[in-house]
Design a protein around this motif. Structure first.
Motif, PDB file in Angstrom:
ATOM      1  N   THR A 315       0.844  -1.205   0.000  1.00 43.54           N
ATOM      2  CA  THR A 315       0.000   0.000   0.000  1.00 43.54           C
ATOM      3  C   THR A 315       0.875   1.250   0.000  1.00 43.54           C
ATOM      4  OG1 THR A 315      -1.558  -1.237   1.327  1.00 43.54           O
ATOM      5  CG2 THR A 315      -1.995   1.109   1.080  1.00 43.54           C
ATOM      6  N   VAL A 390      -8.709  -0.055   3.229  1.00 46.95           N
ATOM      7  CA  VAL A 390      -8.092  -1.202   2.571  1.00 46.95           C
ATOM      8  C   VAL A 390      -7.613  -2.196   3.613  1.00 46.95           C
ATOM      9  CG1 VAL A 390      -5.765  -0.168   2.571  1.00 46.95           C
ATOM     10  CG2 VAL A 390      -6.310  -1.949   0.907  1.00 46.95           C
ATOM     11  N   GLY A 391      -7.468  -3.452   3.199  1.00 47.33           N
ATOM     12  CA  GLY A 391      -6.761  -4.438   4.013  1.00 47.33           C
ATOM     13  C   GLY A 391      -7.626  -5.508   4.615  1.00 47.33           C
ATOM     14  N   GLU A 392      -8.841  -5.178   4.960  1.00 43.58           N
ATOM     15  CA  GLU A 392      -9.753  -6.162   5.543  1.00 43.58           C
ATOM     16  C   GLU A 392     -11.166  -5.618   5.355  1.00 43.58           C
ATOM     17  OE1 GLU A 392      -9.697  -6.308   9.865  1.00 43.58           O
ATOM     18  OE2 GLU A 392      -8.560  -4.442   9.888  1.00 43.58           O
ATOM     19  N   PRO A 393     -12.164  -6.487   5.521  1.00 50.69           N
ATOM     20  CA  PRO A 393     -13.527  -5.982   5.341  1.00 50.69           C
ATOM     21  C   PRO A 393     -13.852  -4.895   6.372  1.00 50.69           C
ATOM     22  CG  PRO A 393     -13.484  -8.397   5.350  1.00 50.69           C
ATOM     23  CD  PRO A 393     -12.124  -7.938   5.774  1.00 50.69           C
ATOM     24  N   ASP A 415     -14.075   1.578  -0.448  1.00 49.08           N
ATOM     25  CA  ASP A 415     -13.526   0.386   0.199  1.00 49.08           C
ATOM     26  C   ASP A 415     -12.789  -0.339  -0.922  1.00 49.08           C
ATOM     27  OD1 ASP A 415     -12.983  -2.044   1.369  1.00 49.08           O
ATOM     28  OD2 ASP A 415     -15.062  -2.509   1.887  1.00 49.08           O
ATOM     29  N   THR A 416     -11.466  -0.330  -0.840  1.00 45.93           N
ATOM     30  CA  THR A 416     -10.658  -0.772  -1.975  1.00 45.93           C
ATOM     31  C   THR A 416     -10.075  -2.151  -1.709  1.00 45.93           C
ATOM     32  OG1 THR A 416      -8.643   0.196  -1.061  1.00 45.93           O
ATOM     33  CG2 THR A 416     -10.009   1.628  -2.430  1.00 45.93           C
ATOM     34  N   TRP A 417     -10.324  -3.071  -2.625  1.00 48.64           N
ATOM     35  CA  TRP A 417      -9.746  -4.420  -2.484  1.00 48.64           C
ATOM     36  C   TRP A 417      -8.606  -4.590  -3.482  1.00 48.64           C
ATOM     37  CZ3 TRP A 417      -8.401  -8.271  -5.668  1.00 48.64           C
ATOM     38  CH2 TRP A 417      -8.007  -9.488  -5.067  1.00 48.64           C
ATOM     39  N   TRP A 418      -7.494  -5.066  -2.974  1.00 49.75           N
ATOM     40  CA  TRP A 418      -6.374  -5.439  -3.846  1.00 49.75           C
ATOM     41  C   TRP A 418      -5.357  -6.183  -3.030  1.00 49.75           C
ATOM     42  CZ3 TRP A 418      -1.573  -2.383  -3.746  1.00 49.75           C
ATOM     43  CH2 TRP A 418      -1.592  -1.341  -2.819  1.00 49.75           C
ATOM     44  N   GLN A 419      -4.237  -6.528  -3.636  1.00 48.63           N
ATOM     45  CA  GLN A 419      -3.214  -7.346  -2.982  1.00 48.63           C
ATOM     46  C   GLN A 419      -1.824  -6.914  -3.447  1.00 48.63           C
ATOM     47  OE1 GLN A 419      -4.524 -11.108  -4.871  1.00 48.63           O
ATOM     48  NE2 GLN A 419      -5.085 -11.745  -2.794  1.00 48.63           N
ATOM     49  N   THR A 420      -0.808  -7.402  -2.739  1.00 46.42           N
ATOM     50  CA  THR A 420       0.564  -7.167  -3.157  1.00 46.42           C
ATOM     51  C   THR A 420       0.728  -7.585  -4.626  1.00 46.42           C
ATOM     52  OG1 THR A 420       1.226  -7.721  -0.915  1.00 46.42           O
ATOM     53  CG2 THR A 420       2.971  -7.654  -2.562  1.00 46.42           C
ATOM     54  N   VAL A 441     -17.132  -4.327  -0.950  1.00 44.86           N
ATOM     55  CA  VAL A 441     -16.107  -3.465  -1.532  1.00 44.86           C
ATOM     56  C   VAL A 441     -16.612  -2.740  -2.775  1.00 44.86           C
ATOM     57  CG1 VAL A 441     -14.043  -4.600  -0.613  1.00 44.86           C
ATOM     58  CG2 VAL A 441     -15.003  -5.413  -2.753  1.00 44.86           C
ATOM     59  N   ASP A 510      -8.723 -15.346  -1.630  1.00 50.31           N
ATOM     60  CA  ASP A 510      -9.800 -14.815  -0.781  1.00 50.31           C
ATOM     61  C   ASP A 510     -11.112 -15.551  -1.054  1.00 50.31           C
ATOM     62  OD1 ASP A 510      -8.114 -12.957   0.284  1.00 50.31           O
ATOM     63  OD2 ASP A 510      -9.182 -11.201  -0.471  1.00 50.31           O
ATOM     64  N   ARG A 525      -9.833 -14.872   4.058  1.00 48.57           N
ATOM     65  CA  ARG A 525      -8.886 -15.648   3.271  1.00 48.57           C
ATOM     66  C   ARG A 525      -9.406 -17.066   3.083  1.00 48.57           C
ATOM     67  NH1 ARG A 525      -4.948 -13.280   0.245  1.00 48.57           N
ATOM     68  NH2 ARG A 525      -3.951 -15.316   0.252  1.00 48.57           N
ATOM     69  N   ARG A 536       0.167  -8.989   6.023  1.00 52.50           N
ATOM     70  CA  ARG A 536      -0.156 -10.346   5.646  1.00 52.50           C
ATOM     71  C   ARG A 536       0.958 -11.269   6.079  1.00 52.50           C
ATOM     72  NH1 ARG A 536      -1.274 -10.962  -0.532  1.00 52.50           N
ATOM     73  NH2 ARG A 536      -0.116 -12.878  -0.773  1.00 52.50           N
TER      74      ARG A 536
END
Ligand code: WT7
Length: 655
Positions: A315, A390-393, A415-420, A441, A510, A525, A536
Motif C-alpha cells: 500500500t 483497505v486491508g480487511e472488510p 472500500d478498496t480491495w487489492w493485494q501485493t 467493496v 480470498d 482468506r 499479511r
C-alpha cells in the motif's frame, strides 16, 4: 438516517448510499460510460492509463498475451518511474509545489517541494552509483517512515535499480531471508527510531542480519536519532547525510527502462513457509497505480493526501509513493503511532495539512471509534473530500461511523480491495458515480473482471460464496522473474484455470460473494495466510517459528477479531500437560517476536489437545477462526476429529 445530500437507492434503501452530490460535482471521473467503454475496448482501453504517464518511447502493443498467464503490458514502450513521479512535474511548472510533508514522532516537520525532492533523489542516485549500484541491481531498504525512504526508492528507480523495501519492524531473521533471496547489493537503514518517546535501535538489527550474510555489502545509514545518539559506522558503512551532501547538485539522467523491466521487488507471505518474492514491472505497475489514484482517489496536482500505511507494504509503494507522486499530489507522511502524543494526532494531521483524501484501514477506524467521536469533532475536517479503506472488510457499523463522524456525510468512502500481487486496486466503487454499499467493496473497476467460483473454477450464482478469482489480466499484475515463474504458476494460476479452454483465472486466495448488482463482499482468506490489519503473514512461516519452541508439537495461527481489532491468535499442542504452560506461552510469543517481529505478537496462545483437522490431516483454519470470532461453523465441515470443536470452544472461553 438518509441525509439531504443522499438520494435513497431503490431496493436497498436501508444500506446503499449514493455519493453525496457535492462530491460528484468535483470529481474527475463522473462518466459512467467508462465501464462499458473499457469492456468494449478491452485491452486497448488501458491506453487511457498509459496516457497518464510520460514515455521515452511509445509502446507498440498494449497487451502481449503470447506467454499467458505471464502477460506483458505496454510492450516496446520505455519510461522511467522516478522521472514520472518528479521531473515531469518540474517541467509542468510545479517546482514549488509541495511533494512531501513529513511529520516526525517528536513533532518535527519537514517539507519537500517537487524541486527539493528532485535534488535529493538525484544526489542519492549518484551516491548509490558510487557504491557500485547499476541498473537491475537490488537495493534493500530497511527504514521506518522517514522521507529518506521514498527518496531512496525513487533514487533506485532513477538509475533502474530495484528496491526491496523490508518493513522496519521485521526482526533480523526476516530481514536476512529477504536480503538473501534478492541478492541485495546495498542495504539502506537508519541508526534507530523513536517509539513513544524512547530510542529504539534499528542498525543493531541490520548489523545482526548483515553479519549472517555470506558477503559484506555496503550499508548506508540514515541518522534518525540525532546528535545525542552516537552511531558507530563499520567498514563499508556510510552516513546517508554525508553521501547526500557529497553528491548535492549532481546530474543523473533518468535511466530509460523497458515497460516490462522490473521496477521493484517486495516480499509477501504466501502459503509456503518462505516469504515470497514479488516483482512488479515498470510500465504496467505505474500505469495501474496512477490510473487508480486518479479514478478511485480522485487525486490531481494540488490535492493533499494522507495514507496511514507503512511504506514497507505494498500500500505504501502504490498509494504513498508511486500513484500520488505520479499524479503530482502532496503526500503527508506520518511517522509513528496515531495515538502519540495523544488521540488528537490523526485529526491534527488532517487539520494542519488540510488533507483532502484520507486512506486507512478498517482496524484504524475501529480504534478511532473506540476513542470516540469527540476527537474528530474537536478539529476542522472541512478539507476532507474523500475517505478510503483497505486491508480487511469494513463492517457496516464501522463504515457508518467513518462516514458520519469523520466524513460529515459529505465524503464518499471507497472500500478498496487489492493485494501485493495485484499492484493496484481492482475492486472498488468509483467515488463520484457508484452507489456505496457499506460492507461490500463494490464492483470490479472498469476493465477488471472478477468472479466467485467453486472448487472447479466454475462461476457461482449471486449470493453463493466461493473463491475469488480475477478472470482478465490487468496492467499492474505481478510479472515474476524467470526463476519465480514455476511457483507463481502453481500458487496463482493453476488452481482454477481450465487450460484446454485457455481461460486463465488468477486465484486471489480470498473467499467472496457477489450480489445481484455485481457488488463483491470479501469474506476472508481462503488459504493459509492471515491478514492482521493490512499486514499479511503466512501461517506456515508463523507456525515454523512456534513449533521451533521446545515442547510445542503442533501449532496453528489464525487472525480473529475477538476484541474488535484484528489480532493474531495461536492454537498449540504441547508435549506435556499443564505444567509450565505459562512459560511455554511466553516462549511462543518471544519466538514470534524474535523471528518475525513485535508487530506480530499474538493476542492469545491457547493450548489444545488436538487441532481440528480434515481427513487428510490439514488444519481446518476456518474452524479456529469461527471459534475466535464467536461464529462457530455449522457442523457440515468434514473434520477427522469433530469432537475437538466443543472442547476448543470451552478452552477458548477460559482464555
Ligand atoms: C489481502 C491482501 C493491498 C493492500 C493491503 C494488503 C485483504 C485487502 C481488502 C478489502 C477485504 C481486503 C484480502 C487480500 N484485503 N483489501 N478492501 N476488504 N479484504 O495487501 O498484504 O497483499 O493483502 O488483504 O484478504 O487478499 P496484502
Amino acid at each position: 438516517m438518509v441525509e439531504d445530500s443522499l438520494d435513497s437507492v431503490p431496493g436497498d434503501a436501508a444500506t446503499a448510499r449514493r455519493p453525496p452530490s457535492t462530491f460528484a460535482r468535483d470529481t474527475t471521473v463522473t462518466d459512467t460510460s467508462v465501464y462499458e467503454r473499457f469492456d468494449r475496448e478491452w485491452p486497448d482501453c488501458w491506453a487511457d492509463a498509459a496516457a497518464l504517464l510520460e514515455w521515452d518511447e511509445p509502446y507498440d502493443e498494449v497487451l502481449d498475451a503470447d506467454d499467458a498467464p505471464f502477460y506483458r503490458w505496454f510492450v516496446g514502450g520505455r519510461l522511467n518511474a522516478a522521472e514520472n513521479c518528479i521531473d515531469r512535474h518540474l517541467e509542468a511548472g510545479r517546482k514549488n509545489q509541495v511533494a512531501i510533508r513529513w511529520e516526525g514522532k517528536r513533532g518535527e516537520r519537514r517539507t519537500y517541494t517537487y524541486y527539493d525532492l528532485h535534488r535529493e533523489v538525484t544526489a542519492v542516485a549518484a551516491a548509490l552509483r558510487e557504491l557500485g549500484v547499476e541498473a537491475d541491481d537490488v537495493v534493500t531498504l530497511y527504514l521506518p517512515t522517514v522521507p529518506e525512504l521514498p527518496i531512496t526508492m525513487l533514487a533506485c528507480a532513477r538509475i533502474g535499480a530495484l528496491h526491496n523495501v523490508v518493513f522496519a519492524g521485521f526482526a533480523p531473521d526476516a530481514l536476512l531471508g529477504r536480503m538473501e533471496q534478492d541478492d541485495s547489493s546495498v542495504l539502506v537503514t537508519c541508526d534507530g527510531y523513536f517509539h513513544e518517546g524512547t530510542a529504539v535501535g534499528q542498525k543493531r538489527k541490520a548489523d545482526a542480519a548483515l553479519a549472517a550474510l555470506e558477503s559484506t555489502i555496503p550499508t548506508v545509514v540514515v541518522d534518525r536519532l540525532g546528535a545525542d545518539h552516537d552511531t558507530q559506522l563499520g567498514a563499508d558503512q556510510y552516513a546517508y547525510s554525508a553521501l547526500a551532501d557529497r553528491f548535492e547538485g549532481a546530474t543523473v539522467p533518468p535511466v530509460s527502462r523497458a515497460a516490462t523491466d522490473p521496477l521493484f521487488h517486495i516480499h509477501t507471505s504466501g502459503t509456503t513457509g518462505e516469504p515470497q518474492r514479488m516483482t512488479h514491472a515498470t510500465g504496467g505497475y505505474l500505469a495501474g497505480t496512477t490510473w487508480t489514484t486518479r479514478a478511485v482517489f480522485d487525486l490531481s496536482p494540488g490535492d493533499t493526501y494522507w495514507c496511514t500505511a507503512d511504506m514497507g507494504w505494498i500500500t505504501g509503494h502504490s498509494y504513498v509513493v508511486y500513484g500520488p507522486l505520479a499524479r503530482g499530489a502532496t503526500v503527508v507522511l506520518t511517522e509513528g503511532s496515531l495515538r502519540y502524543p495523544d488521540r488528537h494526532r490523526p485529526w491534527e494531521v488532517i487539520e494542519r495539512n488540510a488533507v483532502n483524501v484520507f486512506y486507512t484501514t478498517p482496524g484504524v477506524v475501529r480504534t478511532f471509534m473506540k476513542w470516540g467521536e469527540s476527537f474528530p469533532a474537536a478539529h476542522d475536517r472541512s478539507s476532507l473530500r474523500l475517505l478510503g479503506t483497505v486491508g480487511e472488510p469494513i463492517g457496516p457499523d464501522t463504515w457508518e461511523w467513518f462516514y458520519t463522524h469523520v466524513g460529515e456525510e459529505r465524503c464518499p468512502i471507497v472500500d478498496t480491495w487489492w493485494q501485493t500481487e495485484t499492484g493496484s486496486i481492482l475492486l472498488s466503487t468509483l467515488p463520484g458515480v457508484s452507489e456505496m454499499k457499506p460492507g461490500a467493496v463494490g464492483p470490479p473497476l472498469p476493465g477488471i473482471e472478477a468472479r466467485a467460483v467453486d472448487e472447479n473454477g466454475r462461476e457461482l450464482p449471486p449470493g453463493e460464496p466461493g473463491s475469488l478469482t480475477i478472470t482478465k489480466p490487468w496492467p499492474s499484475m505481478i510479472t515474476p522473474l524467470e526463476s519465480d515463474r514455476y511457483w507463481v504458476l502453481a500458487e496463482y494460476w493453476q488452481q482454477f484455470s481450465d487450460r484446454r479452454a485457455d481461460t486463465w483465472q488468477y486465484a486471489t486466495g480470498d473467499r467472496a460473494v457477489v450480489d445481484d448488482d455485481g457488488y463483491i463482499t470479501i469474506i476472508g482468506r481462503d488459504d493459509d495466510v492471515v491478514t492482521i490489519g493490512n499486514r499479511r503473514l503466512g501461517t506456515a512461516e508463523l507456525e515454523a517459528a512456534i513449533t521451533a519452541v521446545d515442547g510445542v508439537t503442533e501449532a496453528a495461527a489464525v487472525a480473529g477479531s475477538a476484541d474488535g481489532d484484528t489480532d493474531l491468535y495461536v492454537f498449540a499442542t504441547a508435549e506435556q500437560d499443564l505444567t509450565g504452560r505459562e512459560a511455554l506461552r511466553e516462549s511462543i510469543s518471544d519466538a514470534i517476536v524474535d523471528r518475525i517481529g513485535r508487530f506480530a505478537s499474538p493476542a492469545a496462545v491457547v493450548f489444545t489437545p488436538e487441532l481440528p483437522e480434515t481427513h487428510t490431516g490439514k488444519t481446518m483454519y476456518r474452524v479456529l477462526e469461527g471459534i475466535v470470532d464467536d461464529a462457530p461453523l455449522e457442523d457440515s465441515e468434514p473434520l477427522r476429529n469433530p469432537e475437538i470443536v466443543g472442547e476448543l470452544t470451552t478452552l477458548w472461553g477460559r482464555n
